[in-house]
Scaffold this active site. Structure first.
Site, mmCIF file in Angstrom:
data_model
loop_
_atom_site.group_PDB
_atom_site.id
_atom_site.type_symbol
_atom_site.label_atom_id
_atom_site.label_comp_id
_atom_site.label_asym_id
_atom_site.label_seq_id
_atom_site.Cartn_x
_atom_site.Cartn_y
_atom_site.Cartn_z
ATOM 1 N N TYR A 38 38.597 12.745 -6.915
ATOM 2 C CA TYR A 38 39.492 13.867 -7.194
ATOM 3 C C TYR A 38 38.760 14.981 -7.921
ATOM 4 O O TYR A 38 37.905 14.748 -8.772
ATOM 5 C CB TYR A 38 40.650 13.422 -8.098
ATOM 6 N N HIS A 194 53.714 14.232 -10.308
ATOM 7 C CA HIS A 194 52.389 13.671 -10.045
ATOM 8 C C HIS A 194 52.168 12.343 -10.775
ATOM 9 O O HIS A 194 51.066 11.786 -10.713
ATOM 10 C CB HIS A 194 51.290 14.664 -10.442
ATOM 11 N N ARG A 224 43.919 23.800 -0.746
ATOM 12 C CA ARG A 224 43.058 22.641 -0.946
ATOM 13 C C ARG A 224 43.356 21.653 0.169
ATOM 14 O O ARG A 224 44.381 21.760 0.842
ATOM 15 C CB ARG A 224 43.292 21.989 -2.304
ATOM 16 N N ASN A 226 43.865 17.578 1.122
ATOM 17 C CA ASN A 226 44.094 16.233 0.617
ATOM 18 C C ASN A 226 44.132 15.308 1.842
ATOM 19 O O ASN A 226 44.227 15.778 2.967
ATOM 20 C CB ASN A 226 45.404 16.170 -0.165
ATOM 21 N N GLU A 266 45.989 16.797 4.819
ATOM 22 C CA GLU A 266 46.967 17.799 4.428
ATOM 23 C C GLU A 266 46.239 19.075 4.036
ATOM 24 O O GLU A 266 45.441 19.079 3.099
ATOM 25 C CB GLU A 266 47.796 17.299 3.236
ATOM 26 N N TYR A 317 46.041 3.313 -3.957
ATOM 27 C CA TYR A 317 47.066 4.349 -3.973
ATOM 28 C C TYR A 317 47.325 4.891 -2.577
ATOM 29 O O TYR A 317 48.447 5.210 -2.202
ATOM 30 C CB TYR A 317 46.629 5.478 -4.910
ATOM 31 N N LYS A 318 46.292 5.005 -1.786
ATOM 32 C CA LYS A 318 46.445 5.547 -0.443
ATOM 33 C C LYS A 318 46.869 4.483 0.572
ATOM 34 O O LYS A 318 46.959 4.765 1.765
ATOM 35 C CB LYS A 318 45.143 6.237 -0.001
#
Lengths: 352, 314
Positions: A38, A194, A224, A226, A266, A317-318
């Site tokens: 990140y 978040h 950005r 993602n 994204e 998390y993904k």
């Protein structure tokens, strides 16, 4: 600008979705180097960029018509995918104006906006829409203004109100999301919505990002990238429908991983809206299968290295653990160890 | 953060509201729709003058949904740094000026239970763009505007289209600020705009009564001028005179040192500059009280120097 639109794609059931060669080459591949962590990876959202996906304010591609139909289908089954709190009405009109002006300027063959004072005429040729309405008068449109225009756009959108030196997600149209719920998050502050993201809080990413976002100025949007991974070309991976798509994660095998597993990128854009002072957040999702991506040699090599070395918390998390190793094994076949160039450009005009 | 490119504005009309107030209406000189603006927004207008161009911020008054018109009201100030005198005397209908796109740090708070507007004199201008929006959304509003006794009728006329029972125009400062603030319901947001003295009084009274910082919002037009001083640019050793009718920012710009700036009113923080020696006279709303007393930073758009020499890190 797409010459033709695919009109028969489906993002559920039997699935019917693929990218043309042009669509693969214009894919916004998200990894600028061979590893990923990140960061506040925000840059000005200006036309022009490393691939074709960055040439318009709101990118329209060959999947436009099918994606709009998928959105209408989701809304017919779950109307609460579009929620806007009452104090955001000015932001609704701001959004309608921004999207209409941008589409008409970027794709004059497909969209046109004619203004006579507050009397506006909007033509959307791919969707067969020709409406005349009064700007500022919700009763002159078939839907509330935000819903009206985001039904005609690819990707999700949220509206953030700015107050108390913070941002609050006080509206949105969310039908193509990576496992988060507008209905659950609506009204939350920046750090609240978040909350579930791992690692980044400790890095101070959200504190810095919020300070930056509070200062975004009109006419200076930023963007950005993602990413996550999705099994099957499914746009609606929502918490509401988890029972439908969650089990897909168990279906990946060495035989089908190249076809079934998709990198979901994204292209996130942030716009200060002029009348409301709200921020419009666009989350435009692109899907490409591993089979499609490895046709760009640089991307095949890099995706292998990124997934192989990813931080375990991020993989968790993904939602990767179930098929992570399978994907790395598949991609290793496409990584000859060669050095890759910096940046995301495909470095080729033809596919292997 | 930078602002967008300047936009060319043509003067469509000039109207004298009083001997010292003029309303000026602009249209886009290039025929394009003007950038949309929000209530409370201002533009920075470049006004050519004999002694060089002046760049002043003016609130946009009134909402123009169709994006055809901007309107500002300009007061001719006695110790004009050049801008307002030039506006009053030299500008003519048809003139084309350059302006920044609208921006604002003075915003209506969407979730306020009640909006309390306290202003003074020409500080009325952002409120003139608040009022139609507040009325359209049918929100709870109370307004107190303090004016010189000889200007009561001028401001009554300006506020006539926005009249409501909870609006009061006060001649002088007979009414106590605390009395206004004391009776307000929880969840009220306070907006202050006017002369520095009034704004300080209202802010101080609000803190005395325990108002939370997050519910107090103010717009400053920047105190104009002050005692001249010398600024030393540490990196080059260069020394510049900051005149009594000139801001530190303008002195730096005039010397070809374009410091990044945005609001030019001490609110946005964009022109923040490090101070290495000397004692700044803080006039901004950006630095916290602790940061101000540290004395190692300054907002050159509004703040000046108490010491005759100020050394900054440029």
């Amino acid at each position: 600008m797409p010459a033709t639109f695919k009109t028969d794609e489906t993002f559920r059931g039997a699935f019917n979705y693929r990218n043309s060669d042009e669509a693969i080459l214009r894919f916004p591949f998200p990894f600028t180097e061979d590893s990923y962590m990140y960061s506040v990876n925000i840059e000005p959202h200006v036309r022009g960029g490393p691939t074709g996906a960055f040439q318009a304010v709101f990118d329209v591609d060959e999947h436009y018509v099918s994606e709009c139909r998928e959105r209408a289908l989701v809304l017919s089954q779950d109307p609460n995918r579009c929620i806007v709190l009452p104090h955001m009405l000015a932001a609704e009109w701001d959004t309608l104006e921004l999207i209409m002006e941008s589409l008409a300027a970027d794709y004059p063959d497909h969209f046109s906006l004619t203004r006579d004072g507050l009397q506006w005429r909007w033509i959307n040729r791919p969707l067969g829409i020709d409406d005349t309405f009064v700007f500022g008068d919700p009763s002159s449109l078939p839907f509330p203004p935000f819903e009206y225009i985001t039904r005609q756009a690819q990707g999700d959108f949220t509206l953030q109100d700015q107050r108390e030196d913070n941002l609050f997600v006080d509206g949105g149209m969310v039908t193509t999301q990576a496992d988060w719920s507008l209905e659950f998050d609506v009204g939350m502050s920046f750090h609240e919505w978040h909350g579930p993201v791992p690692v980044a809080h400790d890095l101070g990413v959200f504190d810095r990002a919020l300070q930056f976002l509070l200062r975004i100025q009109h006419d200076h949007p930023v963007r950005r990238l993602n990413w996550t991974m999705t099994v099957n070309p499914r746009l609606d991976t929502s918490p509401e429908n988890y029972p439908i798509w969650g089990p897909d994660r168990t279906t990946i095998t060495p035989e089908n991983v190249g076809e079934k597993l998709h990198l979901r990128v994204e292209l996130q854009t942030l716009f200060r809206l002029p009348r409301s002072n709200a921020i419009l957040f666009g989350v435009r999702a692109y899907l490409a299968s591993l089979n499609e991506l490895v046709r760009v040699p640089k991307w095949g090599r890099r995706l292998h290295r990124v997934l192989r070395d990813i931080h375990p918390s991020l993989a968790e998390y993904k939602g990767l653990p179930r098929y992570h190793q399978c994907a790395v094994n598949f991609l290793s076949e496409y990584d000859d160890g060669a050095v890759t160039s910096m940046g995301i450009a495909p470095d080729t005009n033809t596919l292997s | 953060m930078t602002l967008g490119r300047d936009i060319p504005l043509r003067i469509r009309a000039i109207e004298a509201l009083s001997p010292s107030l003029k309303r000026i209406a602009f249209v886009a000189a290039d025929g394009n729709p003007l950038p949309g603006s929000r209530p409370g927004a201002h533009i920075a207008l470049t006004v050519p003058g004999i002694d060089g161009a002046h760049r002043n911020s003016y609130s946009l008054v009134g909402a123009h949904q169709d994006r055809t018109t901007y309107e500002v009201i300009v007061r001719r100030v006695a110790q004009s740094r050049g801008g307002s005198a030039q506006v009053h005397e030299a500008l003519r209908v048809g003139d084309v000026l350059s302006a920044s796109p609208p921006t604002s740090q003075f915003n209506l708070q969407n979730k306020a239970k009640k909006h309390l507007l306290i202003g003074g004199g020409i500080g009325i201008t952002p409120f003139l763009s608040f009022l139609p929006v507040l009325r359209e959304r049918n929100l709870a509003v109370e307004m107190h505007h303090f004016v010189r006794p000889d200007e009561v009728t001028v401001f009554e006329r300006l506020l006539l289209p926005h009249r409501m029972p909870t609006m009061r125009i006060h001649a002088g400062r007979a009414v106590g600020i605390e009395d206004i603030l004391k009776g307000q319901p929880l969840g009220t947001h306070l907006y202050i705009c006017g002369p520095v003295g009034l704004m300080q009084d209202v802010e101080a009274a609000a803190y005395r009564l325990g108002w939370p910082t997050s519910n107090i919002h103010q717009e400053s037009f920047g105190a104009s001028g002050g005692r001249p001083f010398i600024v030393e640019l540490a990196r080059s050793g260069r020394k510049l005179q900051v005149g009594e009718n000139q801001s530190l920012l303008e002195a730096l710009e005039a010397a070809g040192l374009p410091v990044r700036s945005m609001c030019r009113g001490g609110a946005c923080g964009e022109c923040l500059t490090q101070v290495l020696a000397g004692e700044p006279e803080h006039r901004d709303h950006f630095l916290t009280a602790a940061e101000k007393s540290n004395g190692d930073r300054i907002m050159p758009c509004v703040s000046r120097s108490i010491s005759p020499l100020l050394t900054i890190d440029i």
